[in-house]
Design a protein around this motif. Structure first.
Motif, mmCIF file in Angstrom:
data_model
loop_
_atom_site.group_PDB
_atom_site.id
_atom_site.type_symbol
_atom_site.label_atom_id
_atom_site.label_comp_id
_atom_site.label_asym_id
_atom_site.label_seq_id
_atom_site.Cartn_x
_atom_site.Cartn_y
_atom_site.Cartn_z
ATOM 1 N N ALA A 60 0.803 -0.569 0.080
ATOM 2 C CA ALA A 60 -0.154 -0.314 0.759
ATOM 3 C C ALA A 60 0.704 1.350 -0.080
ATOM 4 C CB ALA A 60 -0.769 -0.011 1.262
ATOM 5 N N GLY A 61 2.348 0.892 0.535
ATOM 6 C CA GLY A 61 3.159 2.068 0.564
ATOM 7 C C GLY A 61 3.315 2.132 -0.370
ATOM 8 N N LEU A 62 4.047 1.621 -1.461
ATOM 9 C CA LEU A 62 4.746 1.600 -2.099
ATOM 10 C C LEU A 62 4.037 2.061 -3.141
ATOM 11 C CD1 LEU A 62 7.405 1.137 -4.009
ATOM 12 C CD2 LEU A 62 6.729 -1.281 -3.889
ATOM 13 N N ALA A 63 2.591 1.441 -3.375
ATOM 14 C CA ALA A 63 1.771 2.093 -4.290
ATOM 15 C C ALA A 63 0.798 3.342 -3.878
ATOM 16 C CB ALA A 63 0.308 1.376 -4.095
ATOM 17 N N ALA A 64 1.102 4.373 -2.787
ATOM 18 C CA ALA A 64 0.965 5.486 -2.824
ATOM 19 C C ALA A 64 1.852 6.394 -3.440
ATOM 20 C CB ALA A 64 0.964 5.958 -1.396
ATOM 21 N N ALA A 65 3.493 6.012 -3.270
ATOM 22 C CA ALA A 65 3.892 6.503 -3.412
ATOM 23 C C ALA A 65 4.855 6.448 -5.379
ATOM 24 C CB ALA A 65 5.349 5.672 -2.484
ATOM 25 N N ILE A 66 4.949 5.822 -5.726
ATOM 26 C CA ILE A 66 4.330 5.266 -6.913
ATOM 27 C C ILE A 66 3.466 6.405 -7.629
ATOM 28 C CG2 ILE A 66 4.094 4.181 -9.501
ATOM 29 C CD1 ILE A 66 5.109 1.825 -7.555
ATOM 30 N N VAL A 67 1.875 6.730 -6.948
ATOM 31 C CA VAL A 67 1.467 7.859 -7.918
ATOM 32 C C VAL A 67 1.630 8.699 -7.747
ATOM 33 C CG1 VAL A 67 -1.146 8.523 -7.579
ATOM 34 C CG2 VAL A 67 -0.442 6.215 -7.488
ATOM 35 N N ILE A 68 2.054 9.616 -5.374
ATOM 36 C CA ILE A 68 2.610 10.681 -5.089
ATOM 37 C C ILE A 68 3.785 11.618 -6.036
ATOM 38 C CG2 ILE A 68 3.218 11.717 -3.480
ATOM 39 C CD1 ILE A 68 1.254 10.341 -2.081
ATOM 40 N N GLY A 69 4.839 10.284 -6.396
ATOM 41 C CA GLY A 69 6.410 10.410 -6.578
ATOM 42 C C GLY A 69 5.668 10.619 -8.075
ATOM 43 N N MET A 70 5.106 10.477 -8.925
ATOM 44 C CA MET A 70 5.637 10.727 -9.957
ATOM 45 C C MET A 70 4.752 11.494 -10.522
ATOM 46 S SD MET A 70 4.559 6.688 -12.166
ATOM 47 C CE MET A 70 4.583 7.706 -13.567
ATOM 48 N N ALA A 71 3.788 11.671 -9.535
ATOM 49 C CA ALA A 71 2.503 13.437 -10.119
ATOM 50 C C ALA A 71 3.438 14.294 -10.010
ATOM 51 C CB ALA A 71 1.356 13.515 -9.295
ATOM 52 N N TRP A 72 4.299 13.996 -8.977
ATOM 53 C CA TRP A 72 5.545 14.864 -8.138
ATOM 54 C C TRP A 72 6.122 15.412 -9.124
ATOM 55 C CZ3 TRP A 72 7.160 14.706 -2.644
ATOM 56 C CH2 TRP A 72 8.105 16.272 -2.102
ATOM 57 N N GLY A 73 7.403 14.451 -9.721
ATOM 58 C CA GLY A 73 7.842 14.491 -10.640
ATOM 59 C C GLY A 73 7.492 14.884 -11.983
#
Length: 250
Positions: A60-73
């Motif tokens: 769950a944390g990895l999925a959230a990090a991927i979504v947030i991180g890609m949007a941020w980048g």
């Protein structure tokens, strides 16, 4: 295989040659770890049940990090002023001593699944952000100029040029974040004891009871889970971009 045999021999050497019998509990030999940790049905069941809880938090944390991180980048790649405004906060997030923040996260969000997921996101976020930004900014300049000459919209450039070119870097960031998410889930287990216990809580219990063989078995299981997640994202990367990019060459 040879390296594994050498490491196994060193483990036996430390257990039987370096440590005397009274201190052998500090590093029990591999056969004791196998018999007491993996072949005992009760211990193995306990480890697997705890691993299931930790895996749910980590994924769950990895999925959230991927979504947030890609949007941020992606946001930072669209304008230099956005990058200058947001990237320092990504660096600050990476440099924050997470162990100092974990108690505050518990006070703010409670001590259950959500708080553990927040810890995972904070630990796993930066590689996705930085690699996404790097990949988007590494798009071929001549192709970028060609898109601009054709008056392509910003969305067209992003979707048809920058994102495809960034995929290798993005997947590299995901592989790094996958291992960090497992670490974050275990850290959350150590501090947040409410709810279903994860493997971090189990490791802490084995440590307090000086059950060294079981402790090593739990640590090995957690490590193997991290390796599996790392391998999984590597395999996905090969399926997605392997036809036109050698992922193993990175």
């Amino acid at each position: 295989m040879l390296v594994s045999l050498v490491l196994l021999g060193l483990w036996y050497a430390v257990s039987y040659l370096v440590l005397d019998e009274k201190r052998r509990f500090l590093m029990p030999p591999p056969d004791q770890v196998v018999t007491k940790g993996f072949l005992d049905p009760d211990v193995l069941g306990e480890i697997l049940a705890s691993l299931g809880q930790t895996a749910a938090v980590a994924l769950a944390g990895l999925a959230a990090a991927i979504v947030i991180g890609m949007a941020w980048g992606i946001a930072m790649s669209q304008a230099r002023w956005i990058e200058r405004s947001l990237f320092p906060y990504a660096v600050i997030l990476q440099c924050i001593p997470i162990l100092a923040l974990v108690p505050l996260i518990g006070f703010w969000f409670g001590f259950d699944f959500f708080s553990r997921t927040v810890v995972c996101v904070m630990i796993a976020l930066f590689p996705v952000v930085s690699n996404t930004l790097f990949g988007l900014q590494s798009a071929d300049r001549s192709q970028l100029e060609l898109f601009r000459l054709q008056n392509a919209s910003r969305w067209t450039v992003l979707a048809k040029l920058q994102l495809p070119a960034a995929l290798p870097a993005v997947f590299a960031g995901m592989r790094i974040s996958a291992g960090l998410a497992v670490v974050g889930a275990i850290v959350g287990d150590f501090f947040f004891r409410r709810g279903a216990p994860g493997i971090g809580s189990l490791i802490s219990n084995y440590q307090s009871r000086v059950e060294s063989a079981e402790l090593f078995a739990a640590i090995i299981t957690a490590s193997l889970f991290g390796v599996v997640i790392f391998w999984l994202f590597g395999s996905i990367a090969k399926l997605v971009v392997g036809a036109w990019y050698d992922v193993d060459a990175r």
